[in-house]
Scaffold this active site. Structure first.
Site, PDB file in Angstrom:
ATOM      1  CE  LYS A 123      -4.515   0.691   0.917  1.00  0.00           C
ATOM      2  NZ  LYS A 123      -5.468  -0.328   0.694  1.00  0.00           N
TER       3      LYS A 123
HETATM    4  N1  GLU Z   1      -7.653  -0.111  -2.398  1.00  0.00           N
HETATM    5  C1  GLU Z   1      -8.431  -1.307  -2.423  1.00  0.00           C
HETATM    6  C2  GLU Z   1      -8.283  -2.069  -1.127  1.00  0.00           C
HETATM    7  O1  GLU Z   1      -7.934  -1.520  -0.121  1.00  0.00           O
HETATM    8  C3  GLU Z   1      -8.167  -2.155  -3.661  1.00  0.00           C
HETATM    9  C4  GLU Z   1      -6.776  -2.686  -3.769  1.00  0.00           C
HETATM   10  C5  GLU Z   1      -6.473  -3.378  -5.091  1.00  0.00           C
HETATM   11  O2  GLU Z   1      -7.376  -3.545  -5.863  1.00  0.00           O
HETATM   12  O3  GLU Z   1      -5.306  -3.698  -5.288  1.00  0.00           O
HETATM   13  O4  GLU Z   1      -8.588  -3.222  -1.053  1.00  0.00           O
END
Ligand code: GLU
Length: 438
Positions: A123
């Protein structure tokens, strides 16, 4: 019994030392450790999973519209890749810092593992308030951030996606910048460096609604397990962005009543129900804010969680339901559309009051499952139809729900601990099979 020692410190930029415990990190570590205790996780694997693999921090200059240069700080934390490439969103928000990125990266590791995807967890994002920048400034910020991340991302290495305040446009800029910096023969083969792209640029039909649809499906499954229907159930939603809106859209289709909404600007309530699409259209014409919507009366932000309702969908930021407000919640079910919206102290109070929680790593996993479909589509040079995507998503979400629900029942656990146990077990198996290099 396997014997393993901690892997050597990684040499990539900003490789992590031990993760400090505070804020969201504190929550994710406590959640992890209580599940690890329950399954008696091998101590060496506990050590590995308690630490992030790589932490990339970049400072980069961007020319503003007025000709001045501003320096921005961006983060990408890669927690674990035992099951496959790092996967997870990039958010643009003033609260983005290294600790937030660490916690959110860990949640992605559990989420992708629980969903049975061939991914690890990562992230990141940029610490900024996007409302202070023009579209062309945001484009330059995004492109320069992508350039600064360089080879730390890649379609088979680390695959970003949308998150808070980023969207398909942001992903299109990232994909374009990344592809433009590859050797010519590799450019188009790198389209799946990000997911959540727009339709014309390799995006998946339905990826926009995937997270909200998954939240709704989890609620529906939970209701069915308790012999209830969604018809007439009152629900409140915190955050009316992509997740909050789409979850509400599907809830309304099943006859549930949206009785209160909170966004970054204020809170509104109507016990007779707010029309979801009217509210969405209003917010689109009101700089993204729900405040002033004629069908609702304004309520104090601090009273939002006290609103009379059956279901609460926190779909904004982390640490929203805490010891300060958990006691006053009226809902009997919390469906976590956001990542980490309930902290450990808040959760203790909710569980004592017999309020059920569908945990984030299960409840909001529709987004990353949709991302996986998009990645497969790009990798295989295919184009999937919307009905095909929704049917596959539904099956995957329902399977995950059933697995977690049954494990929780059999082991006498709350759903979060059950979800963590299943997620960690899958990663543990990979480590046991492969051992630790060298
Ligand atoms: N931001 C989304 C989550 O927290 C999607 C992450 C993704 O699709 O890689 O799950």
């Amino acid at each position: 019994m396997i014997t393993m020692t901690k892997p050597h410190a990684n040499q990539e930029p900003g490789a992590s030392s031990k993760v400090p415990a505070r804020g969201m990190i504190d929550n994710v570590m406590e959640q992890f450790n209580s599940a690890a205790d329950h399954i008696d996780l091998h101590p060496n694997i506990r050590k590995i999973l308690s630490i992030t693999n790589n932490e990339i921090v970049v400072h980069f200059p961007v020319k503003m519209d007025n000709g001045n240069v501003e320096i921005f700080t961006g983060y990408r934390v890669q927690h674990n890749n035992a099951l496959g490439p790092y996967k997870g969103g990039l958010r643009y928000h003033p609260t983005v810092d290294i600790d937030a990125a660490r916690a959110l990266a860990m949640w992605m590791t559990w989420k992708t593992s629980l969903a049975g995807l061939p991914y690890g967890g990562g992230k990141g994002g940029i610490q900024l308030d996007p409302s202070l920048y023009s579209k062309s400034e945001l484009e330059r910020i995004t492109r320069r951030f992508t350039f600064a991340l360089a080879d730390n991302i890649g379609p088979e290495h680390d695959i970003p996606a949308p998150d808070v305040n980023t969207n398909s446009q942001t992903m299109a800029w990232i994909a374009d910048t990344y592809m433009s910096t590859r050797p010519p023969a590799e450019r188009t083969a790198n389209q799946h460096v990000v997911t959540g792209k727009p339709g014309g640029s390799g995006g998946l039909e339905g990826r926009d609604r995937a997270t909200g649809y998954g939240v709704y499906l989890n609620i529906k499954c939970w209701m069915e397990r308790h012999n209830k229907s969604l018809k007439g159930q009152k629900y409140i939603v915190q955050g009316f962005g992509n997740v909050g809106y789409w979850a509400s859209h599907f809830m309304e289709q099943d006859g549930a009543l949206l009785v209160a909404v909170q966004d970054a600007y204020g809170s509104i309530e109507n016990q007779d129900g707010l029309k979801v699409d009217d509210l969405f259209n209003y917010s689109q014409s009101n700089k993204g804010s729900i405040v002033g919507f004629s069908q609702g009366k304004a309520i104090d932000n601090k009273d939002f969680f006290k609103t009379n309702c059956d279901i609460c969908i926190p779909a904004a930021l982390g640490n929203q339901i805490t010891a300060d407000n958990a006691d006053s919640l009226k809902a009997t079910l919390i469906a976590e559309g956001a990542n980490g919206p309930t902290n450990v102290d808040g959760e203790k109070i909710l569980l004592e009051k017999n309020i059920a929680i569908i945990p984030d790593i299960l409840c909001n996993s529709g987004g990353v499952v949709g991302s996986y479909f998009e990645w497969l589509q790009n990798r295989n040079g295919e184009l999937w139809q919307l009905n095909e995507v929704m049917a596959k998503l539904e099956k995957k979400m329902m399977d995950s729900f059933d697995k977690v629900f049954e494990y929780a029942q059999n082991e006498g656990l709350d759903m979060r601990t059950a979800a963590y146990c299943l997620a960690i077990r899958r990663i543990e198996k990979a480590y046991i099979e492969r051992g630790i290099f060298p």
